[in-house]
Design a protein around this motif. Structure first.
Motif, short mmCIF file in Angstrom:
data_model
loop_
_atom_site.label_atom_id
_atom_site.label_comp_id
_atom_site.label_asym_id
_atom_site.label_seq_id
_atom_site.Cartn_x
_atom_site.Cartn_y
_atom_site.Cartn_z
N MET A 257 41.95 20.31 39.39
CA MET A 257 43.00 21.27 39.07
C MET A 257 42.44 22.46 38.28
SD MET A 257 46.19 22.11 39.39
CE MET A 257 47.02 20.60 39.86
N LEU A 258 41.64 22.18 37.23
CA LEU A 258 41.05 23.24 36.43
C LEU A 258 40.12 24.11 37.27
CD1 LEU A 258 40.58 24.62 33.71
CD2 LEU A 258 38.80 22.92 33.24
N PHE A 259 39.32 23.46 38.14
CA PHE A 259 38.40 24.21 38.98
C PHE A 259 39.16 25.17 39.88
CE2 PHE A 259 36.15 24.88 42.95
CZ PHE A 259 34.93 25.36 42.50
N ARG A 260 40.25 24.71 40.47
CA ARG A 260 41.04 25.55 41.37
C ARG A 260 41.64 26.74 40.62
NH1 ARG A 260 44.48 21.32 45.20
NH2 ARG A 260 42.67 20.40 46.26
N PHE A 261 42.06 26.49 39.38
CA PHE A 261 42.65 27.57 38.58
C PHE A 261 41.60 28.63 38.25
CE2 PHE A 261 43.75 29.26 34.31
CZ PHE A 261 44.88 29.98 34.69
N VAL A 262 40.42 28.18 37.83
CA VAL A 262 39.34 29.12 37.50
C VAL A 262 38.90 29.87 38.75
CG1 VAL A 262 36.97 29.33 36.67
CG2 VAL A 262 38.56 27.78 35.52
N ARG A 263 38.80 29.15 39.85
CA ARG A 263 38.43 29.79 41.12
C ARG A 263 39.44 30.87 41.49
NH1 ARG A 263 39.34 28.67 46.78
NH2 ARG A 263 37.49 29.14 48.04
N PHE A 264 40.71 30.60 41.27
CA PHE A 264 41.77 31.58 41.56
C PHE A 264 41.62 32.81 40.67
CE2 PHE A 264 45.99 33.24 40.39
CZ PHE A 264 46.40 33.73 41.63
N LEU A 265 41.31 32.61 39.39
CA LEU A 265 41.15 33.73 38.47
C LEU A 265 39.97 34.61 38.89
CD1 LEU A 265 41.75 32.10 34.95
CD2 LEU A 265 43.32 33.51 36.29
N ILE A 266 38.85 33.96 39.27
CA ILE A 266 37.67 34.73 39.70
C ILE A 266 37.98 35.49 40.99
CG2 ILE A 266 35.26 34.60 40.41
CD1 ILE A 266 34.99 32.11 38.67
N LYS A 267 38.72 34.85 41.87
CA LYS A 267 39.11 35.51 43.12
C LYS A 267 39.92 36.77 42.83
CE LYS A 267 41.60 34.71 47.45
NZ LYS A 267 42.34 33.71 48.27
N CYS A 268 40.87 36.66 41.91
CA CYS A 268 41.68 37.82 41.54
C CYS A 268 40.81 38.92 40.96
CB CYS A 268 42.75 37.41 40.52
SG CYS A 268 44.02 36.33 41.19
N PHE A 269 39.85 38.52 40.13
CA PHE A 269 38.93 39.49 39.52
C PHE A 269 38.13 40.22 40.59
CE2 PHE A 269 34.62 40.28 37.80
CZ PHE A 269 34.95 41.22 36.82
N MET A 270 37.65 39.47 41.58
CA MET A 270 36.86 40.07 42.66
C MET A 270 37.68 41.09 43.43
SD MET A 270 33.75 39.00 42.72
CE MET A 270 32.86 37.81 41.73
N HIS A 271 38.96 40.78 43.67
CA HIS A 271 39.80 41.70 44.43
C HIS A 271 40.21 42.91 43.60
CE1 HIS A 271 40.48 39.79 48.33
NE2 HIS A 271 40.41 38.63 47.71
N ILE A 272 40.10 42.80 42.28
CA ILE A 272 40.42 43.93 41.41
C ILE A 272 39.26 44.91 41.35
CG2 ILE A 272 40.81 44.62 39.00
CD1 ILE A 272 42.48 42.05 38.69
N ILE A 273 38.05 44.40 41.19
CA ILE A 273 36.90 45.30 41.02
C ILE A 273 36.28 45.76 42.34
CG2 ILE A 273 36.36 44.38 38.74
CD1 ILE A 273 34.05 42.85 39.98
N PHE A 274 36.54 45.00 43.43
CA PHE A 274 36.04 45.40 44.75
C PHE A 274 37.21 45.42 45.73
CE2 PHE A 274 32.42 42.73 43.05
CZ PHE A 274 31.66 43.81 42.61
N ARG A 275 37.06 46.18 46.79
CA ARG A 275 38.05 46.17 47.88
C ARG A 275 37.51 45.25 48.97
NH1 ARG A 275 38.64 50.99 50.42
NH2 ARG A 275 36.62 51.75 49.67
N VAL A 276 37.92 43.99 48.93
CA VAL A 276 37.36 42.96 49.81
C VAL A 276 38.22 42.77 51.05
CG1 VAL A 276 36.60 40.57 49.98
CG2 VAL A 276 36.41 41.78 47.79
N LYS A 277 37.58 42.78 52.20
CA LYS A 277 38.29 42.50 53.46
C LYS A 277 37.50 41.47 54.24
CE LYS A 277 40.34 44.68 57.54
NZ LYS A 277 41.65 44.05 57.30
N ILE A 278 38.18 40.43 54.69
CA ILE A 278 37.53 39.36 55.44
C ILE A 278 37.90 39.47 56.92
CG2 ILE A 278 37.30 36.86 55.70
CD1 ILE A 278 38.03 36.55 52.79
N HIS A 279 36.90 39.42 57.76
CA HIS A 279 37.10 39.51 59.21
C HIS A 279 36.72 38.16 59.83
CE1 HIS A 279 37.03 43.99 58.76
NE2 HIS A 279 36.16 43.69 57.81
N GLY A 280 37.54 37.67 60.74
CA GLY A 280 37.23 36.43 61.45
C GLY A 280 37.53 35.17 60.68
N LYS A 281 38.50 35.21 59.79
CA LYS A 281 38.83 34.03 58.99
C LYS A 281 39.22 32.84 59.88
CE LYS A 281 40.99 34.71 55.12
NZ LYS A 281 42.05 34.95 54.08
N GLU A 282 39.75 33.14 61.06
CA GLU A 282 40.14 32.08 61.99
C GLU A 282 38.95 31.28 62.50
OE1 GLU A 282 39.29 35.73 64.42
OE2 GLU A 282 40.38 35.29 62.55
#
Length: 207
Positions: A1-26
């Motif tokens: 649970m803690l790992f998922r929360f921290v991972r979510f926070l880092i993900k938000c940080f990445m999307h704030i400082i960079f404009r991230v776009k993922i292609h081919g997620k399927e």
């Protein structure tokens, strides 16, 4: 649970400082063992892909990082395992096989190191060897863009590829190296690299 929360926070940080776009997620298998093969040009590659890709990744990390205060604990906590670069590290190979046997998504940099601008690219045969031994698909993933504030970073996820012979026999080492070279070339082309790639005794210019 803690790992998922921290991972979510880092993900938000990445999307704030960079404009991230993922292609081919399927193309990313939702479950089961998979080898995620990535280009590696910055220390940012690990936290970025570890948080924005669809599944939790298990990383191979160079042994020296585990002795760094704080960072060593973080990468252990993030389910990374050490590898000694420049040696035939059987322990790392066993750890990789164990992770894939457990059905994890294991991230690996086929070149085994960061490759900076103007440096030549070269793949190691290990990624193809592990894929053949386990029957695990390799997922080519390319990171394109520079890590500057608010810069655009594109992540391209290609369809999985399988490493196996037509007759069911083990592939020779030369063929495994060729497959790794072809895989790396594909990733670098997706990443928009324009440097030089060494394939065997030949050098190829990327465009």
């Amino acid at each position: 649970m803690l790992f998922r929360f921290v991972r979510f926070l880092i993900k938000c940080f990445m999307h704030i400082i960079f404009r991230v776009k993922i292609h081919g997620k399927e193309n990313f298998p939702p479950e089961g063992a998979v080898i995620v093969a990535l280009n590696h040009k910055s220390y940012w590659d690990v936290p970025l892909t570890a948080t924005v890709l669809p599944r939790q990744l298990t990383f191979m990390a160079k042994k020296e990082l585990f002795s760094v205060p704080v960072l060593g604990r973080i990468i252990k906590w993030a389910d990374a395992f050490p590898v000694s670069r420049g040696t035939g590290d059987l322990g790392a190979i066993k750890a990789a096989l164990s992770a894939l046997k457990a059905g994890k998504a294991m991230a690996i940099f086929p070149e085994g190191r960061r490759v900076l601008k103007n440096q030549a690219h070269s793949a190691k045969a290990g990624v193809a060897l592990i894929a053949e031994k386990t029957g695990t698909p390799i997922l080519p993933v390319a990171i394109r863009g520079g890590y500057r504030f608010l810069s655009r970073i594109d992540i391209f996820i290609e369809e999985p590829i399988y490493v196996k012979s037509d007759d069911g026999k083990r592939l020779p080492s030369e063929r495994l190296q060729e497959i790794s070279d072809e895989l790396m070339l594909k990733i670098l082309q997706l990443a928009g690299s324009d440097g030089t790639m060494i394939k065997g005794n030949e050098s190829w210019t990327l465009k």
